[in-house]
Scaffold this active site. Structure first.
Site, short mmCIF file in Angstrom:
data_model
loop_
_atom_site.label_atom_id
_atom_site.label_comp_id
_atom_site.label_asym_id
_atom_site.label_seq_id
_atom_site.Cartn_x
_atom_site.Cartn_y
_atom_site.Cartn_z
N ASN A 173 0.83 -1.20 0.00
CA ASN A 173 0.00 0.00 0.00
C ASN A 173 0.87 1.24 0.00
O ASN A 173 1.96 1.26 0.54
CB ASN A 173 -0.96 -0.01 1.20
CG ASN A 173 -0.39 0.67 2.42
OD1 ASN A 173 -0.43 1.90 2.54
ND2 ASN A 173 0.15 -0.14 3.34
N PHE A 177 -1.50 8.24 4.31
CA PHE A 177 -2.30 8.86 5.38
C PHE A 177 -3.54 9.59 4.87
O PHE A 177 -3.75 10.77 5.17
CB PHE A 177 -1.46 9.85 6.19
CG PHE A 177 -0.46 9.24 7.13
CD1 PHE A 177 -0.41 7.87 7.34
CD2 PHE A 177 0.45 10.05 7.80
CE1 PHE A 177 0.53 7.32 8.20
CE2 PHE A 177 1.39 9.51 8.67
CZ PHE A 177 1.42 8.13 8.87
N ASN A 253 5.17 6.04 3.29
CA ASN A 253 4.40 6.68 2.23
C ASN A 253 4.19 8.18 2.43
O ASN A 253 3.48 8.81 1.65
CB ASN A 253 3.04 5.99 2.10
CG ASN A 253 3.19 4.50 1.81
OD1 ASN A 253 3.96 4.12 0.94
ND2 ASN A 253 2.48 3.67 2.55
N THR A 254 4.77 8.74 3.50
CA THR A 254 4.74 10.19 3.71
C THR A 254 6.17 10.70 3.63
O THR A 254 7.02 10.31 4.44
CB THR A 254 4.13 10.53 5.08
OG1 THR A 254 2.76 10.08 5.10
CG2 THR A 254 4.17 12.02 5.33
N LYS A 295 5.89 3.80 17.21
CA LYS A 295 5.84 2.76 16.17
C LYS A 295 7.01 2.96 15.21
O LYS A 295 7.14 4.03 14.61
CB LYS A 295 4.52 2.80 15.40
CG LYS A 295 4.36 1.66 14.40
CD LYS A 295 2.94 1.59 13.87
CE LYS A 295 2.76 0.37 12.97
NZ LYS A 295 1.36 0.19 12.56
#
Length: 441
Positions: A173, A177, A253-254, A295
């Protein structure tokens, strides 16, 4: 002879009264009506029985119908993101399946002195906007983590951005966000309070005994990369409504987000969020302040994990989730979607995530619990993480592939393994943490 027979026929016709055409039609109509009513009754009985049987199997999360019919049909009929949204909507509706079985005592877990009914949680990323919290809890998870939630709404990355790798039991994926924003999620959290406050356990933000609600905090793309302000805002906004707040610096992904795992930036971030948390008033729901959990990514070098461990010890952060998705692509991947950009999750992630957890466990004291996440789809997977020093585990991709009965199946398999060894989850965790953790001076 012919004449006599004919005459007899005419006499007979005069003696035997003949039914009129109208009377004959009445008999035929009555007979047809009776048959139609009988058929209707049979159809109604069959339909009622079918609906009843469907309900029995549908509302039981253990039903094979979910794993082998409904979930594969959803996956093959719709693209990955649409199927995801449908699943969330079903669980949001209140008409989703449920885990009807009470958790066995062997599965009892302890986290920060709080007892959980089992060690299996659902990772962030499934319910991004807090729409289906109670539907997920009904599936038997002890830890439900919503988000990532960003302070301001944002659409995330362009579609398509989610890809199944069924040949590898994996998923890629690059959501980036997508979030409805803090205000939208807060409104849903507030709406739950009057619904449950008087009827369920009000010492946990989940409103369900033996479980907790965690909120994963994300960062807006438009915000300064190095600034901790978005996370501080998240702590202040969601602190009263969560048992746990997760500081997510590990999504690939950011842009720039994983850079916050570098020592200097992470030190500033942890100091800022802990200060914001400590300044909160105790939650009106739980009468406590939320726990803070970091995390991290599975792609960190050992030296980076050692640095993070040092910062965790100094900051007194409450726990760590290991790990998020990976940007690596193991050579074992065979599915055509393996070349898609984004974070890889599922079975191929397990070795990397498990190794990262082992490394971190050796460099933090037993007082700091770890949560294992990555490639968990069976009871044996969960037990592997417990033996590596994880107090709890989280699932994500396995849930997407196996459906709503995933949590129950993992718990049943785990219970059987623990029973065969004549032990409990807590005993396995306690022994592993004692042996593998950094010795505190």
């Amino acid at each position: 002879m012919h004449l006599r027979t004919t005459g007899f026929y005419h006499v007979l016709r005069k003696q035997v009264p003949q039914r009129s055409p109208v009377f004959a039609r009445r008999i035929t109509t009555a007979s047809s009506s009776s048959q139609s009513s009988a058929r209707t009754a049979i159809y109604a009985t069959v339909l009622t029985a079918s609906v009843g049987l469907f309900a029995v199997y549908y509302y039981d999360a253990r039903s094979a119908m979910h794993r082998y019919v409904l979930t594969p049909a959803l996956r093959h009929t719709f693209d990955a993101e649409t199927g995801h949204r449908i699943a969330v909507k079903v669980l949001r509706s209140g008409l989703g399946p449920r885990d009807p079985v009470q958790d066995d005592e062997r599965l009892r877990s302890e986290f920060w002195g709080r007892e959980l009914s089992n060690p299996v949680g659902l990772a962030a990323g499934f319910d991004k906007d807090g729409e289906a919290i109670d539907g997920i809890l009904n599936l038997g998870f002890s830890w439900v983590e919503i988000g990532s939630v960003t302070p301001k709404p944002q659409p995330g990355n362009p579609k398509p951005r989610v890809f199944h790798l069924p040949d590898d039991a994996a998923l890629i994926n690059r959501y980036g966000f997508p979030s409805q924003g803090a205000a939208s999620v807060i409104s849903r959290l507030r709406a739950r309070i009057p619904k449950f406050h008087e009827t369920k356990d009000d010492t946990t933000a989940s409103f369900k005994p033996g479980s907790v609600l965690a909120i994963n905090l994300g960062k807006n793309k438009s915000s300064s990369v190095e600034s901790p302000d978005d996370f501080v805002t998240g702590v202040k906004t969601f602190g009263p409504y969560a048992d746990v707040l997760v500081v997510n610096v590990s999504s690939p992904n950011t842009p720039g987000l994983r850079g916050l795992q570098n020592r200097e930036l992470l030190e500033d971030l942890l100091t800022s969020v802990k200060k914001a948390r400590d300044e909160l008033e105790p939650s009106p729901i739980t009468a406590r302040r939320p726990r803070l959990v970091l995390k991290i990514a599975p792609d960190l070098e050992e030296s980076q994990i050692v640095d993070i461990a040092d910062l965790i010890r100094k900051s007194n952060i409450d726990g760590v989730i290991v790990s998020n998705t990976t940007i690596s692509r193991p050579a074992s991947l065979t599915d055509p979607n393996k070349s898609e950009m984004g974070g890889l999750s599922g079975a191929p992630l397990k070795p990397r995530a498990l190794q990262a957890l082992k490394t971190l466990r050796a460099h933090v004291p037993a007082s700091i619990p770890l949560i294992g996440c990555g490639g968990i789809s069976t009871g044996a997977d969960a037990l592997d993480y417990a033996r590596a020093g994880a107090s709890l585990v989280q699932v994500y991709t396995g849930f997407g592939y196996d459906g709503v009965g995933t949590c129950r199946r993992i718990k049943d398999e785990l219970e059987a393994l623990l029973k065969a060894e004549n032990t409990t989850w807590k005993a396995v965790v306690d022994e592993s943490v004692r042996k593998l953790s950094l010795t505190e001076s």
